[in-house]
Design a protein around this motif. Structure first.
Motif, PDB file in Angstrom:
ATOM      1  N   TRP A  97      35.395  38.444  29.129  1.00 33.65           N
ATOM      2  CA  TRP A  97      34.455  39.561  29.040  1.00 33.65           C
ATOM      3  C   TRP A  97      34.553  40.253  27.686  1.00 33.65           C
ATOM      4  N   ALA A  98      35.773  40.488  27.209  1.00 31.82           N
ATOM      5  CA  ALA A  98      35.960  41.171  25.929  1.00 31.82           C
ATOM      6  C   ALA A  98      35.379  40.352  24.780  1.00 31.82           C
ATOM      7  N   ARG A  99      35.540  39.028  24.825  1.00 36.01           N
ATOM      8  CA  ARG A  99      34.984  38.175  23.777  1.00 36.01           C
ATOM      9  C   ARG A  99      33.453  38.217  23.808  1.00 36.01           C
ATOM     10  N   ALA A 100      32.875  38.190  24.998  1.00 35.98           N
ATOM     11  CA  ALA A 100      31.418  38.252  25.112  1.00 35.98           C
ATOM     12  C   ALA A 100      30.888  39.605  24.644  1.00 35.98           C
ATOM     13  N   MET A 101      31.590  40.667  24.954  1.00 34.89           N
ATOM     14  CA  MET A 101      31.171  41.998  24.534  1.00 34.89           C
ATOM     15  C   MET A 101      31.232  42.158  23.024  1.00 34.89           C
ATOM     16  N   GLN A 105      41.258  49.803  26.178  1.00 36.66           N
ATOM     17  CA  GLN A 105      40.628  51.049  26.609  1.00 36.66           C
ATOM     18  C   GLN A 105      40.095  50.989  28.036  1.00 36.66           C
ATOM     19  N   PHE A 106      39.520  49.842  28.409  1.00 32.65           N
ATOM     20  CA  PHE A 106      38.860  49.741  29.709  1.00 32.65           C
ATOM     21  C   PHE A 106      39.518  48.752  30.659  1.00 32.65           C
ATOM     22  N   GLY A 107      40.197  47.764  30.133  1.00 28.40           N
ATOM     23  CA  GLY A 107      40.899  46.810  30.987  1.00 28.40           C
ATOM     24  C   GLY A 107      40.060  45.642  31.453  1.00 28.40           C
ATOM     25  N   GLY A 108      38.728  45.777  31.465  1.00 25.17           N
ATOM     26  CA  GLY A 108      37.871  44.689  31.921  1.00 25.17           C
ATOM     27  C   GLY A 108      36.551  45.219  32.432  1.00 25.17           C
ATOM     28  N   PRO A 109      35.662  44.346  32.851  1.00 22.02           N
ATOM     29  CA  PRO A 109      34.328  44.780  33.300  1.00 22.02           C
ATOM     30  C   PRO A 109      34.358  45.597  34.580  1.00 22.02           C
ATOM     31  N   GLN A 110      35.435  45.463  35.375  1.00 24.13           N
ATOM     32  CA  GLN A 110      35.528  46.207  36.630  1.00 24.13           C
ATOM     33  C   GLN A 110      35.563  47.719  36.404  1.00 24.13           C
ATOM     34  N   PHE A 111      35.922  48.141  35.188  1.00 27.40           N
ATOM     35  CA  PHE A 111      35.953  49.566  34.877  1.00 27.40           C
ATOM     36  C   PHE A 111      34.562  50.183  35.002  1.00 27.40           C
ATOM     37  N   PHE A 112      33.540  49.392  34.681  1.00 22.63           N
ATOM     38  CA  PHE A 112      32.171  49.905  34.663  1.00 22.63           C
ATOM     39  C   PHE A 112      31.425  49.619  35.963  1.00 22.63           C
ATOM     40  N   GLY A 113      31.838  48.601  36.668  1.00 22.11           N
ATOM     41  CA  GLY A 113      31.100  48.211  37.853  1.00 22.11           C
ATOM     42  C   GLY A 113      31.458  49.049  39.060  1.00 22.11           C
ATOM     43  N   PHE A 114      30.455  49.490  39.795  1.00 20.05           N
ATOM     44  CA  PHE A 114      30.697  50.214  41.049  1.00 20.05           C
ATOM     45  C   PHE A 114      30.668  49.260  42.232  1.00 20.05           C
ATOM     46  N   LEU A 115      30.540  47.942  41.946  1.00 22.37           N
ATOM     47  CA  LEU A 115      30.575  46.919  42.976  1.00 22.37           C
ATOM     48  C   LEU A 115      31.656  45.901  42.645  1.00 22.37           C
ATOM     49  N   GLU A 116      32.238  45.306  43.673  1.00 24.63           N
ATOM     50  CA  GLU A 116      33.177  44.211  43.457  1.00 24.63           C
ATOM     51  C   GLU A 116      32.445  43.041  42.801  1.00 24.63           C
ATOM     52  N   PRO A 117      33.131  42.236  41.958  1.00 30.32           N
ATOM     53  CA  PRO A 117      32.453  41.135  41.252  1.00 30.32           C
ATOM     54  C   PRO A 117      31.670  40.213  42.176  1.00 30.32           C
ATOM     55  N   GLY A 118      32.251  39.873  43.341  1.00 27.23           N
ATOM     56  CA  GLY A 118      31.546  38.988  44.266  1.00 27.23           C
ATOM     57  C   GLY A 118      30.273  39.612  44.808  1.00 27.23           C
ATOM     58  N   ILE A 119      30.346  40.890  45.169  1.00 29.13           N
ATOM     59  CA  ILE A 119      29.159  41.586  45.691  1.00 29.13           C
ATOM     60  C   ILE A 119      28.133  41.798  44.594  1.00 29.13           C
ATOM     61  N   ASP A 120      28.622  42.153  43.410  1.00 28.35           N
ATOM     62  CA  ASP A 120      27.723  42.323  42.266  1.00 28.35           C
ATOM     63  C   ASP A 120      26.963  41.032  41.987  1.00 28.35           C
ATOM     64  N   GLN A 121      27.630  39.907  42.114  1.00 28.68           N
ATOM     65  CA  GLN A 121      27.001  38.605  41.904  1.00 28.68           C
ATOM     66  C   GLN A 121      25.914  38.354  42.946  1.00 28.68           C
ATOM     67  N   GLN A 122      26.201  38.669  44.191  1.00 30.46           N
ATOM     68  CA  GLN A 122      25.209  38.491  45.245  1.00 30.46           C
ATOM     69  C   GLN A 122      24.005  39.398  45.030  1.00 30.46           C
ATOM     70  N   VAL A 123      24.258  40.640  44.648  1.00 30.53           N
ATOM     71  CA  VAL A 123      23.167  41.579  44.383  1.00 30.53           C
ATOM     72  C   VAL A 123      22.286  41.059  43.253  1.00 30.53           C
ATOM     73  N   GLY A 124      22.914  40.477  42.223  1.00 30.62           N
ATOM     74  CA  GLY A 124      22.149  39.924  41.111  1.00 30.62           C
ATOM     75  C   GLY A 124      21.233  38.798  41.556  1.00 30.62           C
ATOM     76  N   GLY A 125      21.761  37.875  42.369  1.00 34.10           N
ATOM     77  CA  GLY A 125      20.940  36.778  42.870  1.00 34.10           C
ATOM     78  C   GLY A 125      19.799  37.265  43.734  1.00 34.10           C
ATOM     79  N   ILE A 126      20.079  38.237  44.602  1.00 35.04           N
ATOM     80  CA  ILE A 126      19.034  38.789  45.471  1.00 35.04           C
ATOM     81  C   ILE A 126      17.982  39.524  44.650  1.00 35.04           C
TER      82      ILE A 126
END
Length: 327
Positions: free
Chosen positions: A222-226, A240-261
């Motif tokens: 994630w840091a390399r892509a950012m 500073q942030f530790g990873g993308p989970q710092f910004f997400g209010f959804l778990e990665p798996g749920i966030d992925q499902q929401v994106g597909g839907i």
């Protein structure tokens, strides 16, 4: 909001890209105005068409240079929103916003250039397979993570995908009304084909039991892509942030499902609306054709109903049908 406050203005709003989009928009208004010459004078561009073009540019900017683009590097659901705005919303708005006389000029230029040999790609089935194939291929986890980590490949792939979406929308929008295009059942079949072709990729994303993309689950990736969309050292993002989970209010798996839907919902909404519109137009045309035939039949029967036929065949006073009888 959503972590955007932690980034600089230029990281969130991409001023260089914004200036480019404003320059293109200004060029559009110059082209349809003073620079258009006699064509612009003969075919005035209505305000509604201008509004469509500006809306398309705004959608494309938000998706590729504005806040949605940055959020798309932190949450997969925003990545899919960016894809939907870039390839399902912006292209038809831009194409409808460009007046037909400009498209005629473009078509005339292409017809006299070596690019005329690429007309094969405009065929409806080919355009549908190419766009949906490129979109699905991009969302194979290994391919997606590679593209996100290589800036040059990332930009090139997005440009090719945008060109493929324009070829796809050409059949649906048909910006040159005088040229025959798919109509009625053929157009409805084309829309339905696109709705089907994108389903496997969205289904893979929605029903996956674990996160598929390292870009949104692995802090180092994630840091390399950012590093390609924000200023500063990517290592500082990790500290500073530790990873993308710092910004997400959804778990990665749920966030992925929401994106597909979200992607599938936007596609289904747009194409289902078009399907209903095309069906309505086709139904009206078919009924109008039936009404015209019925009217023609009624007109053909009109002389008989008015008694003209009876008068023509009525017997005269000297014999049958007005012919004198011989003695």
């Amino acid at each position: 909001m959503l972590g955007l406050e932690y980034f600089k203005f230029e990281d969130v709003w991409s001023p260089v890209f914004l200036a480019f989009m404003l320059l293109v928009t200004a060029g559009y208004f110059v082209l349809i105005g003073p620079a258009g010459g006699k064509w612009a004078a003969e075919e005035r561009v209505p305000a509604g068409r201008k509004l469509l073009f500006v809306a398309g540019m705004a959608m494309l900017y938000l998706a590729q240079g504005g806040p949605v683009e940055l959020l798309g590097h932190m949450m997969f659901s925003f990545h899919m929103l960016s894809m939907a705005l870039s390839y399902l919303v912006a292209p038809p708005l831009l194409m409808l916003g460009i007046p037909p006389w400009v498209w005629r000029k473009v078509a005339s230029f292409l017809a006299g250039s070596p690019l005329r040999h690429l007309r094969f790609w405009v065929k409806p089935v080919v355009a549908a397979v190419v766009f949906n194939g490129l979109f699905s291929f991009y969302h194979i986890p290994a391919v997606h993570d590679y593209v996100m980590l290589h800036f040059g490949v990332h930009r090139l792939y997005y440009i090719v995908l945008f060109a493929a979406s324009v070829l796809l929308w050409w059949t649906l929008v048909n910006p040159l009304p005088e040229r025959p295009g798919a109509q009625g059942l053929k157009k409805m079949g084309f829309i339905f084909l696109n709705m089907v072709l994108l389903t496997p990729a969205c289904g893979l994303i929605i029903f996956a039991k674990e996160p598929l993309y390292a870009t949104y689950s692995d802090p180092n990736v994630w840091a390399r892509a950012m590093g390609y969309c924000v200023s500063g050292n990517p290592e500082m993002l990790l500290s500073q942030f530790g990873g993308p989970q710092f910004f997400g209010f959804l778990e990665p798996g749920i966030d992925q499902q929401v994106g597909g839907i979200l992607m599938k919902f936007i596609q289904e909404f747009i194409f289902a609306s078009m399907l209903a519109y095309v069906f309505y137009q086709w139904y009206k045309q078919e009924n109008r054709g039936g009404d015209d035939e019925e009217l023609a039949a009624q007109l053909a029967e009109a002389p008989e109903r008015s008694g003209v036929g009876e008068l023509a065949e009525a017997p005269g006073p000297s014999g049958d049908f007005g012919v004198p009888k011989s003695s």
